[in-house]
Design a protein around this motif. Structure first.
Motif, mmCIF file in Angstrom:
data_model
loop_
_atom_site.group_PDB
_atom_site.id
_atom_site.type_symbol
_atom_site.label_atom_id
_atom_site.label_comp_id
_atom_site.label_asym_id
_atom_site.label_seq_id
_atom_site.Cartn_x
_atom_site.Cartn_y
_atom_site.Cartn_z
ATOM 1 N N GLN A 350 35.981 25.340 44.133
ATOM 2 C CA GLN A 350 35.296 26.119 43.447
ATOM 3 C C GLN A 350 36.515 26.655 42.636
ATOM 4 O OE1 GLN A 350 30.896 26.241 42.790
ATOM 5 N NE2 GLN A 350 31.340 26.685 44.819
ATOM 6 N N LYS A 351 37.221 28.368 43.341
ATOM 7 C CA LYS A 351 38.387 28.682 43.099
ATOM 8 C C LYS A 351 39.086 28.302 42.369
ATOM 9 C CE LYS A 351 41.265 32.308 44.923
ATOM 10 N NZ LYS A 351 41.170 33.620 46.204
ATOM 11 N N GLN A 354 39.162 26.407 39.266
ATOM 12 C CA GLN A 354 38.921 27.183 37.821
ATOM 13 C C GLN A 354 40.379 27.727 37.983
ATOM 14 O OE1 GLN A 354 37.084 30.615 38.562
ATOM 15 N NE2 GLN A 354 37.027 31.688 36.772
ATOM 16 N N GLN A 357 42.468 24.901 36.061
ATOM 17 C CA GLN A 357 42.349 24.720 34.758
ATOM 18 C C GLN A 357 42.963 25.908 33.622
ATOM 19 O OE1 GLN A 357 37.720 24.768 35.393
ATOM 20 N NE2 GLN A 357 37.665 22.547 34.425
#
Length: 532
Positions: A350-351, A354, A357
């Motif tokens: 998840q890190k 992000q 992005q």
């Protein structure tokens, strides 16, 4: 303060052991690279020189600006095959009249420069890099065409060579052919589809069919010069734009063509003032352990690669098995993702998602430093959503449009290789350290999985399991997977763009970033669906 502080013990025993192991690997790779540099061997090199001709690397050296660097690509192509190491050609990025160009040079001392399956793949990779990074291409041509015994692997895919030339021209990225000798049969289309063509007088021969073939097909008597000589093409057919007196004159004319291109980079310029790292590149030799199961801190690598050892870490307290952050390399802003403890958990995935992005929002290229055993397995992690979180990361990598560069420092196993932008995910460049390994999983794990499956199969049949055979099977599988995961094997298959000395990492990244900025650098405007 965002300046990294190194805690590396360069006087310790483990550092010395790691350094010695790395130097030994570098010596092995240098010996293999020497085979490519030697061409077809002393006999064929001397024959080539007696004809008054320059070697492929000598032609490149004269073509490049004085003291300009040359980033050679895929130097170990064909390693581990029946073909000559290097694939009978030299490819790389060099500066000509201030313009970064893709240079592709036939090596006529290796089977007359004939193309084999490995050299074909090497040429394709060079064309991909030129297209992705908007690099003008200069072909230094002297090739007898296809290596005919391997025609079944060359003829059909080989047409892509000419397709790539025409697509480059359509994209307004120039292509130049300097023809020093033979460029016959299908190879005649290489100058035929280039924007600019220079041919060497009394040396270049370009025709679809040579005199024997013409005699067989039509009954016509002809000679090389009247059929496809340089002067005929310059004066009669018009295929040659320039007639060179000799090889050096051809290189002079080629440099003149590049000088008149009015070429401009489309990407942002680097910051004009930057400092080098605060720690010695020499230290990079002793960071990666000889046993890749032992973790190491990638910040020690980052501190010796980025400008002023300045690294602004992102989310430092979350998903700590993956280090992410912002830096500059030779003045170019970059985002860095580096594996810290091998395994990727849901938090790391998840890190990374992000961070990727964010890099796309700010049009910032990404550098992936690999040392991963893959995504975590087990009931707890499956229930926690490791598949969907890993998929998020892979989705982000797949749909990111900022340039990516991957460096394999240690392990790069399983789907972790994918999430960290392995070859299948089209990084602009992918390089490996001599310590790198890449496979579906580690040799012991793979052999162990096969052993468990075999035991279960025997039990389901009610048979007794043969333990001696199991030991032999595991040893055989471990040996094969170990051999197939080593960087020379992978480099021979064109799964990387070259094995680099760790001490050269900053320079190689700088050259790659400079090449990348020939084109625009823009982030993705939208992504696919992320499973939350």
């Amino acid at each position: 303060m965002t300046t990294l502080r190194s805690t590396l013990d360069t006087k310790g025993d483990s550092f010395a052991e790691n350094r010695d192991a790395m130097l030994a690997k570098l010596a092995e790779i240098e010996a293999e690279h020497a085979k490519a540099i030697a061409g077809g061997g002393q006999k064929y090199v001397e024959r080539h020189r007696k004809r008054g001709k320059l070697l492929a690397r000598e032609r490149i050296e004269l073509l490049l600006d004085e003291d300009a660097p040359f980033l050679e690509l895929s130097p170990l192509a064909a390693w581990g095959t029946d073909y000559h190491v290097g694939g009978s050609m030299v490819t790389g990025i060099g500066v000509v009249e201030g313009v970064e160009c893709m240079i592709i040079a036939s090596d006529p001392t290796v089977k007359g420069g004939a193309m084999n399956p490995s050299s074909l793949k090497k040429g394709f990779r060079a064309a991909d890099i030129a297209a992705q990074n908007r690099l003008p291409t200069i072909n230094l041509v002297e090739s007898g065409g296809a290596d005919l015994p391997a025609q079944k692997e060359i003829f059909i895919p080989g047409g892509r060579t000419f397709r790539d030339l025409t697509r480059s021209s359509a994209a307004r990225v120039p292509t130049v052919a300097l023809v020093f000798g033979n460029s016959t049969a299908g190879g005649a289309y290489l100058p035929g589809m280039s924007d600019y063509v220079v041919m060497v007088k009394e040396r270049a021969k370009v025709f679809l069919g040579g005199p024997p073939l013409v005699k067989m097909a039509t009954g016509e008597e002809s000679d090389d010069e009247s059929l496809g000589g340089a002067e005929m093409h310059a004066r009669v057919s018009g295929l040659a734009d320039f007639l060179a007196a000799d090889e050096r004159d051809a290189i002079r004319l080629g440099r003149g063509i590049i000088r008149r291109l009015n070429w401009h980079k489309q990407g942002p310029a680097p910051k004009p003032d930057y400092a080098g790292p605060r720690y010695a590149a020499e230290d990079l030799l002793g960071i990666v352990p000889t046993d890749l199961k032992v973790p190491f801190d990638p910040r020690e690598v980052v501190a010796r690669v980025v400008d002023d050892s300045d690294f602004d870490e992102f989310k430092p307290l979350y998903g700590t098995s993956l280090v992410t952050g912002w830096a500059t390399v030779h003045g170019y802003p970059v985002g860095i993702l580096a594996n810290a403890r091998g395994v990727l958990f849901s938090e790391e995935s998840q890190k990374a998602t992000q961070f990727i992005q964010l890099a796309n929002q700010s049009d910032t290229p990404l550098i992936f430093l690999h040392n991963t055993t893959g995504y975590m397995v087990g009931k707890e992690y499956e229930q926690g959503g490791i598949i969907k979180h890993g998929a998020m990361m892979i989705n982000a990598v797949s749909n990111s449009t900022v340039p990516h560069i991957s460096v394999l420092m240690g392990a790069s196993y399983g789907a972790g290789h994918y999430g960290m932008c392995g070859r299948a995910y089209d990084p602009r460049f992918l390089f490996a350290w001599p310590s790198a390994k890449s496979a579906v999983m580690g040799p012991q794990q793979l052999a162990g999985v096969l052993s468990i499956v075999a035991r279960q199969a025997a039990a389901s049949r009610g048979q007794e399991y043969d333990e001696e055979q199991d030991v032999a099977m595991r040893a055989m599988v471990e040996g094969r997977i170990e051999a197939e995961s080593l960087p020379m094997f992978l480099s021979g298959m064109l799964y990387d763009d070259g094995i680099i000395d760790p001490r050269d990492t900053r320079t190689v990244l700088g050259l790659s970033l400079s090449a990348i900025h020939n084109g625009p650098v823009r982030g993705a405007e939208r992504f696919g669906v992320f499973r939350m």
